[in-house]
Design an enzyme around this catalytic site. Structure first.
Site, PDB file in Angstrom:
ATOM      1  N   GLY A  75       0.715  -1.023  -0.076  1.00  0.00           N
ATOM      2  CA  GLY A  75       0.379   0.005  -0.399  1.00  0.00           C
ATOM      3  C   GLY A  75       1.081   0.955  -0.177  1.00  0.00           C
ATOM      4  N   SER A  77       1.872   3.176  -2.644  1.00  0.00           N
ATOM      5  CA  SER A  77       1.654   4.194  -3.803  1.00  0.00           C
ATOM      6  C   SER A  77       0.846   4.769  -3.176  1.00  0.00           C
ATOM      7  CB  SER A  77       1.331   3.001  -4.706  1.00  0.00           C
ATOM      8  OG  SER A  77       0.128   2.678  -4.329  1.00  0.00           O
ATOM      9  N   VAL A 127      -1.796  -8.396  -2.621  1.00  0.00           N
ATOM     10  CA  VAL A 127      -1.670  -8.817  -1.539  1.00  0.00           C
ATOM     11  C   VAL A 127      -2.039  -9.611  -1.179  1.00  0.00           C
ATOM     12  CG1 VAL A 127       0.393  -7.483  -1.132  1.00  0.00           C
ATOM     13  CG2 VAL A 127      -2.288  -6.582  -0.185  1.00  0.00           C
ATOM     14  N   SER A 205      -6.999   0.324  12.670  1.00  0.00           N
ATOM     15  CA  SER A 205      -7.460   1.701  13.084  1.00  0.00           C
ATOM     16  C   SER A 205      -7.694   1.819  14.008  1.00  0.00           C
ATOM     17  CB  SER A 205      -8.371   1.643  11.915  1.00  0.00           C
ATOM     18  OG  SER A 205      -9.594   2.115  11.863  1.00  0.00           O
ATOM     19  N   TYR A 218     -15.382  -3.483   8.218  1.00  0.00           N
ATOM     20  CA  TYR A 218     -13.961  -2.785   8.711  1.00  0.00           C
ATOM     21  C   TYR A 218     -13.693  -2.670   9.785  1.00  0.00           C
ATOM     22  CZ  TYR A 218     -10.714   0.765   8.242  1.00  0.00           C
ATOM     23  OH  TYR A 218      -9.286   1.602   8.001  1.00  0.00           O
ATOM     24  N   ALA A 220     -14.094  -4.974  11.842  1.00  0.00           N
ATOM     25  CA  ALA A 220     -14.326  -5.956  12.628  1.00  0.00           C
ATOM     26  C   ALA A 220     -12.324  -6.306  11.690  1.00  0.00           C
ATOM     27  CB  ALA A 220     -14.862  -7.049  12.270  1.00  0.00           C
ATOM     28  N   THR A 221     -12.173  -5.773  10.184  1.00  0.00           N
ATOM     29  CA  THR A 221     -10.940  -5.952   9.943  1.00  0.00           C
ATOM     30  C   THR A 221      -9.905  -5.722  10.882  1.00  0.00           C
ATOM     31  OG1 THR A 221     -10.862  -4.360   8.323  1.00  0.00           O
ATOM     32  CG2 THR A 221     -11.353  -6.600   7.875  1.00  0.00           C
ATOM     33  N   LYS A 222     -10.458  -4.793  10.999  1.00  0.00           N
ATOM     34  CA  LYS A 222      -9.023  -3.532  11.822  1.00  0.00           C
ATOM     35  C   LYS A 222      -8.518  -4.020  13.493  1.00  0.00           C
ATOM     36  CE  LYS A 222      -7.304  -1.094   8.706  1.00  0.00           C
ATOM     37  NZ  LYS A 222      -5.875  -1.267   8.370  1.00  0.00           N
TER      38      LYS A 222
END
Length: 318
Positions: A75, A77, A127, A205, A218, A220-222
């Site tokens: 990430g 870029s 990725v 986050s 979102y 949950a993923t963080k």
């Protein structure tokens, strides 16, 4: 054509040079004719480099944190990842910048790094796919010998309101934000351990600590990234690998440019400012990157499994 890289150029300036005049001249030259978003990122990096320049001018030397190190930034870029890449390069690292699908975006970051006298190589890799991650890591280790620093900054922010959410979007969030983080660590950690250790910094986050209506996937993923970091510290610390995470709040990046600039969101921004203790609704990405550099340095030797909030006080309380 081979990717564009560049040799490390030592910072040079005569004793009689004026740092303020030098910085002012550079601003006028580099910022003319650029969009507001481009100017925002340029100013963040200019502030960082001006700080280094003043230090070098005062002490007649440059202290470089990552001289001779290889840093892999997924990430890298755009957004926070781009600023992390630029700042790592400014501190001497050879930065491997990874874009998800567009090589030109990674190359643009490398061009900027080389222009400032740094070193790096652009890459494209999805990725979310373990095979591409393994190929990426093998390529870098074969060319550079080892990876000293891994920063996992690839991520997406999409709504998943209950009853309305697209299951494919849910899967995409899990794959990009959580699975890719594990895939990268899984591929890099063995080489780090074999070479005596390394540093891994993941981007979590504030949403790992407080819920956000309509963005449950979102969050949950963080939160998953945060617990992944904590659990992996138990495995990696004995191998000399520090793994930690940064949990930013709202940060000024291209993904939220429309919200920050569109008059339609003025009332929303005013409300957000009231809820933010520091009254800074969107942090500068250079602030987040500065903490990442600390965690990737030897100064954070004693830190293992930590997730550090950097959210302008948003999660502190009501």
């Amino acid at each position: 054509m081979a990717p564009k890289t560049g040799p490390r150029m030592p910072l040079k300036r005569s004793r009689g040079a004026c740092p303020k005049a030098f910085a002012s001249s550079r601003r006028k030259t580099r910022l003319s004719g650029k969009s507001e978003q481009a100017v925002h990122f340029e100013l963040a990096i200019i502030r960082f480099w001006d700080h280094r320049d003043r230090w070098a001018f005062k002490e007649n030397r440059v202290q470089i944190m990552f001289q001779g190190k290889t840093a892999l930034v997924t990430g890298g870029s755009s957004g926070i990842g781009k600023v992390i890449s630029l700042m790592l390069a400014a501190e001497g690292a050879h930065v491997e910048v990874v874009a998800s699908s567009d090589m030109s975006k990674a190359q643009a970051v490398i061009d900027e790094i080389v222009e400032k006298g740094g070193m790096g190589t652009p890459h494209v890799a999805d990725v979310r796919k373990p095979s591409q991650v393994v190929e990426l890591v093998s390529n870098i280790e074969g060319r550079r010998g080892k990876i000293d620093v891994l920063v996992t900054a690839a991520g997406i922010f999409l709504p998943t309101a209950i009853g309305e959410a697209d299951v494919d979007v849910f899967d995409q969030m899990i794959d990009t934000n959580l699975k890719s983080t594990f895939y990268c660590i899984n591929a890099v950690a063995p080489g780090m351990a074999a070479n005596g250790g390394g540093k891994i910094v993941c981007i979590s986050s504030v949403a790992a600590f407080v819920g956000v209506s309509g963005y449950s996937a979102y969050c949950a993923t963080k939160a998953g990234v945060m617990m992944l970091v904590r659990s992996l510290a138990l495995e990696l610390a004995p191998k000399g690998i520090n793994i930690n995470a940064v949990a930013p709040g709202n940060t000024a990046t291209p993904i939220n440019a429309s919200i920050r600039q569109d008059p339609e969101y003025a009332s929303y921004l005013a409300e957000m400012e009231k809820k933010t203790p520091s009254r800074v609704t969107f942090s500068d990405p250079a602030d987040i990157a500065g903490l990442v550099l600390f965690l990737a340095s030897d100064k954070a030797r004693a830190m293992h499994g930590s997730t550090v909030l950097m959210d302008e006080g948003l999660s502190a309380g009501i």
